[in-house]
Design a protein around this motif. Structure first.
Motif, PDB file in Angstrom:
ATOM      1  N   ILE A 156       1.192  -1.018  -0.099  1.00  0.00           N
ATOM      2  CA  ILE A 156      -0.181   0.002  -0.399  1.00  0.00           C
ATOM      3  C   ILE A 156       0.886   1.035   0.193  1.00  0.00           C
ATOM      4  O   ILE A 156       0.656   2.459  -0.073  1.00  0.00           O
ATOM      5  CB  ILE A 156      -0.736  -0.155   1.066  1.00  0.00           C
ATOM      6  N   GLN A 157       1.883   1.053   0.239  1.00  0.00           N
ATOM      7  CA  GLN A 157       2.879   2.337   0.565  1.00  0.00           C
ATOM      8  C   GLN A 157       3.356   1.849  -0.877  1.00  0.00           C
ATOM      9  O   GLN A 157       3.755   3.655  -1.489  1.00  0.00           O
ATOM     10  CB  GLN A 157       4.378   1.931   1.590  1.00  0.00           C
ATOM     11  N   THR A 158       3.075   2.365  -1.701  1.00  0.00           N
ATOM     12  CA  THR A 158       3.453   2.610  -3.669  1.00  0.00           C
ATOM     13  C   THR A 158       2.979   2.516  -4.377  1.00  0.00           C
ATOM     14  O   THR A 158       2.120   2.875  -5.186  1.00  0.00           O
ATOM     15  CB  THR A 158       4.023   1.319  -3.929  1.00  0.00           C
ATOM     16  N   VAL A 159       1.388   2.477  -3.769  1.00  0.00           N
ATOM     17  CA  VAL A 159      -0.510   2.765  -4.663  1.00  0.00           C
ATOM     18  C   VAL A 159      -0.042   3.959  -4.348  1.00  0.00           C
ATOM     19  O   VAL A 159       0.385   5.005  -3.330  1.00  0.00           O
ATOM     20  CB  VAL A 159      -1.187   2.065  -3.899  1.00  0.00           C
ATOM     21  N   THR A 160      -0.088   5.017  -5.779  1.00  0.00           N
ATOM     22  CA  THR A 160      -0.544   6.050  -5.981  1.00  0.00           C
ATOM     23  C   THR A 160      -1.977   6.681  -6.594  1.00  0.00           C
ATOM     24  O   THR A 160      -2.653   5.724  -7.103  1.00  0.00           O
ATOM     25  CB  THR A 160       0.347   6.609  -7.413  1.00  0.00           C
ATOM     26  N   ARG A 161      -2.373   8.285  -6.502  1.00  0.00           N
ATOM     27  CA  ARG A 161      -2.867   8.288  -7.309  1.00  0.00           C
ATOM     28  C   ARG A 161      -3.111  10.134  -8.389  1.00  0.00           C
ATOM     29  O   ARG A 161      -2.336  10.010  -7.569  1.00  0.00           O
ATOM     30  CB  ARG A 161      -4.150   9.048  -6.066  1.00  0.00           C
ATOM     31  N   LYS A 162      -3.506  10.101  -9.156  1.00  0.00           N
ATOM     32  CA  LYS A 162      -3.583  11.529 -10.104  1.00  0.00           C
ATOM     33  C   LYS A 162      -4.138  12.461  -9.079  1.00  0.00           C
ATOM     34  O   LYS A 162      -3.769  13.244  -9.848  1.00  0.00           O
ATOM     35  CB  LYS A 162      -3.903  10.678 -11.210  1.00  0.00           C
ATOM     36  N   ALA A 163      -5.185  11.976  -8.584  1.00  0.00           N
ATOM     37  CA  ALA A 163      -5.895  13.601  -7.933  1.00  0.00           C
ATOM     38  C   ALA A 163      -6.699  13.628  -6.581  1.00  0.00           C
ATOM     39  O   ALA A 163      -5.739  12.558  -5.879  1.00  0.00           O
ATOM     40  CB  ALA A 163      -7.280  12.958  -8.669  1.00  0.00           C
ATOM     41  N   VAL A 164      -6.256  14.768  -6.126  1.00  0.00           N
ATOM     42  CA  VAL A 164      -6.275  14.851  -4.787  1.00  0.00           C
ATOM     43  C   VAL A 164      -7.505  15.521  -4.246  1.00  0.00           C
ATOM     44  O   VAL A 164      -7.528  16.127  -3.206  1.00  0.00           O
ATOM     45  CB  VAL A 164      -4.946  16.115  -4.414  1.00  0.00           C
ATOM     46  N   THR A 165      -8.215  15.212  -4.821  1.00  0.00           N
ATOM     47  CA  THR A 165      -9.769  16.016  -5.113  1.00  0.00           C
ATOM     48  C   THR A 165     -10.513  15.363  -5.798  1.00  0.00           C
ATOM     49  O   THR A 165     -10.441  15.052  -6.936  1.00  0.00           O
ATOM     50  CB  THR A 165      -9.811  17.794  -4.740  1.00  0.00           C
ATOM     51  N   ARG A 166     -11.933  14.885  -5.226  1.00  0.00           N
ATOM     52  CA  ARG A 166     -12.904  14.371  -6.584  1.00  0.00           C
ATOM     53  C   ARG A 166     -14.714  15.001  -5.550  1.00  0.00           C
ATOM     54  O   ARG A 166     -14.638  15.305  -5.259  1.00  0.00           O
ATOM     55  CB  ARG A 166     -13.107  12.973  -5.623  1.00  0.00           C
ATOM     56  N   SER A 167     -15.459  14.978  -6.609  1.00  0.00           N
ATOM     57  CA  SER A 167     -16.552  16.258  -6.543  1.00  0.00           C
ATOM     58  C   SER A 167     -17.431  14.870  -6.756  1.00  0.00           C
ATOM     59  O   SER A 167     -17.645  13.848  -7.737  1.00  0.00           O
ATOM     60  CB  SER A 167     -16.197  16.611  -8.151  1.00  0.00           C
ATOM     61  N   ALA A 168     -18.968  15.069  -6.427  1.00  0.00           N
ATOM     62  CA  ALA A 168     -19.692  14.551  -5.713  1.00  0.00           C
ATOM     63  C   ALA A 168     -20.855  15.440  -5.121  1.00  0.00           C
ATOM     64  O   ALA A 168     -20.416  16.187  -4.112  1.00  0.00           O
ATOM     65  CB  ALA A 168     -19.973  13.323  -5.247  1.00  0.00           C
ATOM     66  N   ASP A 169     -22.238  14.962  -5.327  1.00  0.00           N
ATOM     67  CA  ASP A 169     -23.184  15.701  -5.220  1.00  0.00           C
ATOM     68  C   ASP A 169     -22.621  17.664  -4.846  1.00  0.00           C
ATOM     69  O   ASP A 169     -23.670  17.955  -4.524  1.00  0.00           O
ATOM     70  CB  ASP A 169     -23.647  15.353  -2.802  1.00  0.00           C
ATOM     71  N   GLY A 170     -22.363  17.257  -6.420  1.00  0.00           N
ATOM     72  CA  GLY A 170     -22.310  19.066  -5.892  1.00  0.00           C
ATOM     73  C   GLY A 170     -20.783  19.673  -5.137  1.00  0.00           C
ATOM     74  O   GLY A 170     -21.161  20.748  -4.851  1.00  0.00           O
ATOM     75  N   LYS A 171     -20.534  19.168  -4.400  1.00  0.00           N
ATOM     76  CA  LYS A 171     -19.028  19.743  -3.289  1.00  0.00           C
ATOM     77  C   LYS A 171     -17.712  18.807  -4.101  1.00  0.00           C
ATOM     78  O   LYS A 171     -17.576  18.191  -4.648  1.00  0.00           O
ATOM     79  CB  LYS A 171     -19.408  18.999  -2.210  1.00  0.00           C
ATOM     80  N   THR A 172     -17.071  19.519  -2.801  1.00  0.00           N
ATOM     81  CA  THR A 172     -15.461  18.695  -3.348  1.00  0.00           C
ATOM     82  C   THR A 172     -14.808  17.943  -2.464  1.00  0.00           C
ATOM     83  O   THR A 172     -15.100  18.958  -1.135  1.00  0.00           O
ATOM     84  CB  THR A 172     -14.371  20.207  -3.764  1.00  0.00           C
ATOM     85  N   TYR A 173     -14.692  16.976  -2.307  1.00  0.00           N
ATOM     86  CA  TYR A 173     -13.964  16.114  -1.091  1.00  0.00           C
ATOM     87  C   TYR A 173     -12.403  15.378  -1.404  1.00  0.00           C
ATOM     88  O   TYR A 173     -12.183  15.592  -2.489  1.00  0.00           O
ATOM     89  CB  TYR A 173     -14.882  15.314  -1.102  1.00  0.00           C
ATOM     90  N   PHE A 174     -12.253  15.679  -0.115  1.00  0.00           N
ATOM     91  CA  PHE A 174     -10.370  15.718  -0.047  1.00  0.00           C
ATOM     92  C   PHE A 174     -10.542  13.688   0.400  1.00  0.00           C
ATOM     93  O   PHE A 174     -10.233  13.614   1.384  1.00  0.00           O
ATOM     94  CB  PHE A 174     -10.492  16.859   0.689  1.00  0.00           C
ATOM     95  N   PRO A 175      -9.762  13.107  -0.619  1.00  0.00           N
ATOM     96  CA  PRO A 175      -9.061  12.067   0.437  1.00  0.00           C
ATOM     97  C   PRO A 175      -8.235  12.042   1.363  1.00  0.00           C
ATOM     98  O   PRO A 175      -7.860  13.129   1.380  1.00  0.00           O
ATOM     99  CB  PRO A 175      -8.645  11.587  -1.398  1.00  0.00           C
ATOM    100  N   MET A 176      -8.123  11.488   2.233  1.00  0.00           N
ATOM    101  CA  MET A 176      -7.602  11.639   3.315  1.00  0.00           C
ATOM    102  C   MET A 176      -7.423   9.567   3.515  1.00  0.00           C
ATOM    103  O   MET A 176      -7.693   8.982   3.630  1.00  0.00           O
ATOM    104  CB  MET A 176      -7.778  11.900   4.928  1.00  0.00           C
TER     105      MET A 176
END
Length: 660
Positions: A156-176
């Protein structure tokens, strides 16, 4: 039959910090043992999320303190989904991941000074007969694909993501995810990723778990994102001179005043991806990522090389202020635009064309934006071009200028420092077609300036080699017809590192007749025969003699609002390490790149930065090729932008003021 764990009273107090490790030492599976039958156990858990680190100068030592250096932000802690992944002592997943709906957040108590809020909930997880009971847990808030997170801790220490925010329900959510930090600022202690679960924190009933107020497991989480706001204020004209040559060889130096017009800004050299868990993995000599994590002592030795004295890990606040982003694991960083290979580099370098077409942000956009964690280590700082390796704000725009007090014009131009008695380069302009006369009234042309410097081209007269004289009308016509100003071809450059903005004087081709090149071995006619010199070699001689000018390109349509010579300013983002007591830099306008510590520059998750340009006084770096990646020059030591950087709750970094 399958039993479940119920994890009671999950208190999510969003603590945004940093830390990580797969080297967690837990004695004998924490005494939890192996599930002999499918069963249900209960755990009370508190999930706390921290404020971002703040804006103050952190006591001038880079160590933020509660109350002044942390900021909760606005609407950046919304929780849509929460997921828990449980592990045994070996870091293997136990059971299935657990999804929890978190509602009705509560304010954190004053005892949790850097904690923003928390949630309460009851969750359950099923385990199977023969599985180890859980001894560790990782929490993910607002993940994009939670199923990808059910990997062993070492993976899991080498799993990556391309985005640091995501949109849903008209809101911006922050993965943590879990805050990763070292439990102590001493010894051979490895970072902790997953939070331990002891045997006495597992209960046989939900009611027992809820009643055990002193057995709550606290999980601290932090956002993947780093936040940055940019603003600029005054633009001060940059004043220098041109050189205009008369037919008799004399010259005058009219004043040139250039005014920079900001167009757009972006974060250059941002990491392409971010780790889902903050990383402290060790890089190998080739720039790859190792399977081992730094111990605290090893990490501190790298970060605080030469007695840096920066306190980058704060177990009391459940956070660290540093990490290794994917950009950290790079073998070689670019020196020039041609070095940018997307297949090898882990960072994004913008082109002017991308920014012109809408990438980045309008120059007047002061709204905070969110970026991926971007840090680099010793390999980058010791590279040939550390300035290109670090995350930096680039401000692009164009110049409007006046010559000798005349009307403002929008034109491409060149700068050339050879023969100047001051530190400021001279400004020159394109030549009119078929001549060496400037296209800008009152200014000198780059063609004539190069020809005045040229001493290696000769003609044969009456059996004698005579140097071409640009003050002679016939000689000037011959030179103008044979030469052009351009970026040298690849075979002329050879192994040299030549930035795309560097232009020089070159022969257009062969067939000019009476032209000889003095190359230190006599006078050579251009050709491929015996005693001749090739066109490539001839152009190398000319390039080496006159050297390079900087070309500031402009659109051909002078009515375009953004016409005028293109340029950019590069502003490395300062991190907390810059504010350590041992940093001898007195100003960010003149960074000694050979005397930087790891942690002085960079962007770390869950930190908030603000870069404020208070004045633009200097001359920006030329943009000559709209399609070439913008790679800050290795030969530039000064930053000509006034700015300050703050890191908020989001941890807030101290102000830095620089004049460009």
């Amino acid at each position: 039959m399958r039993k479940e764990f119920l994890y009671g009273t999950l208190a999510l107090g969003l603590v945004f910090t940093a830390c990580k490790s797969d080297d967690l030492t837990i004695g004998e599976n924490n005494g939890n043992g192996v599930a002999e039958t499918a069963q249900t156990l209960y755990v009370k858990m508190a999930i706390k999320g921290g404020n971002q680190a703040g804006t103050r100068a952190a006591g001038n030592d880079g160590n933020p303190v509660e109350g002044t250096d942390f900021d909760p932000g606005l609407g950046e802690s919304e929780v849509q989904k929460a997921y828990f992944v449980f592990y045994d002592n070996n870091g293997n997943v136990v059971g299935d991941y657990v999804q929890v709906e978190l509602k009705d957040p509560q304010s954190a108590s004053t005892a949790d000074g850097t904690v923003e809020k928390y949630y309460q909930s009851v969750v359950s997880v099923g385990i199977r007969k023969g599985e180890n009971k859980p001894t560790q847990v990782v929490c993910y808030i607002n993940p994009t694909t939670p199923v990808d997170l059910t990997k062993p801790l070492y993976e899991i220490q080498t799993v990556t993501r391309k985005a640091v925010t995501r949109s849903a329900d008209g809101k911006t959510y922050f993965p943590m995810s879990n805050s990763v930090y070292y439990g102590s600022n001493a010894g051979e202690i490895a970072p902790t990723i997953a939070v331990p679960i002891n045997a006495d924190q597992l209960f046989d009933s939900k009611d027992a778990a809820l009643a055990a107020t002193d057995k709550t497991i606290e999980v601290f989480v932090e956002r993947y994102a780093a936040k940055l706001a940019f603003s600029h204020k005054d633009v001060n004209p940059f004043t220098t001179t041109s050189t205009v040559y008369a037919t008799d060889g004399t010259s005058t130096d009219p004043e040139v005043v250039l005014t920079f017009v900001p167009e757009r800004w972006a974060l250059n050299a941002e990491a392409n991806e971010t780790f889902v868990i903050k990383s402290f993995r060790i890089p190998n000599a080739a720039g790859g990522i190792m399977t081992d994590n730094y111990t605290w002592a090893a990490a501190n030795e790298v970060i605080n090389k030469n007695s840096g004295n920066w306190v980058w890990n704060n177990p009391g606040y459940h956070r660290s202020y540093w990490a290794c982003s994917p950009a950290y694991f790079t073998a070689k960083y670019p020196e020039v635009a041609s070095d940018v290979d997307p297949a090898v580099l882990h960072q994004k370098y913008y082109t002017y064309a991308e920014l012109e077409n809408g990438a980045g942000f309008d120059a007047d956009n002061k709204t905070p934006q969110y970026f991926k964690e971007t840090t680099v280590g010793r390999k980058a700082l010791d590279s040939e071009n550390p300035q290109a390796a670090v995350a930096s704000v680039i401000l692009v725009g164009h110049y409007e200028l006046t010559v000798a007090g005349g009307d403002a014009v929008k034109s491409a131009f060149y700068t050339y420092s050879r023969g100047k008695s001051t530190e400021k380069p001279g400004v020159y302009f394109p030549a009119q077609t078929g001549t060496a006369n400037s296209t800008v009234a009152g200014g000198g042309s780059m063609m004539m300036r190069f020809l005045q410097e040229l001493t290696c081209l000769y003609k044969m007269e009456n059996g004698v080699h005579t140097r071409f004289n640009p003050n002679n009308a016939d000689d000037l016509a011959t030179l103008v017809g044979a030469l052009e100003i351009k970026r040298p071809d690849a075979d002329v450059i050879g192994k040299m590192k030549v930035p795309s903005r560097y232009y020089t004087l070159q022969l257009k081709g062969t067939g000019f007749g009476n032209i000889y090149v003095a190359n230190g071995d006599g006078y050579k006619e251009i050709g491929d025969g015996e005693g001749q010199i090739s066109l490539i070699a001839a152009n190398q001689v000319i390039m080496q003699q006159v050297q390079f000018c900087n070309y500031y390109a402009s659109t051909e349509d002078a009515t375009n609002a953004n016409a005028g010579g293109k340029a950019y300013f590069n502003i490395p983002v300062l991190h907390y390490g810059w504010y350590r007591a041992s940093n001898k830099h007195t100003a960010t306008s003149k960074i000694d790149w050979s005397n930087l510590q790891v942690g002085d520059l960079g962007m770390v998750r869950n930190h908030s930065y603000s870069v404020n340009v208070t004045a633009i006084k200097g001359l920006g770096t030329a943009i000559s090729d709209y399609e070439a990646p913008i790679v800050p020059p290795a030969d530039t030591k000064e930053q000509y932008v006034s700015y300050k950087v703050n890191i908020l709750k989001w941890a807030v970094v101290p102000p830095q003021n620089v004049e460009l």
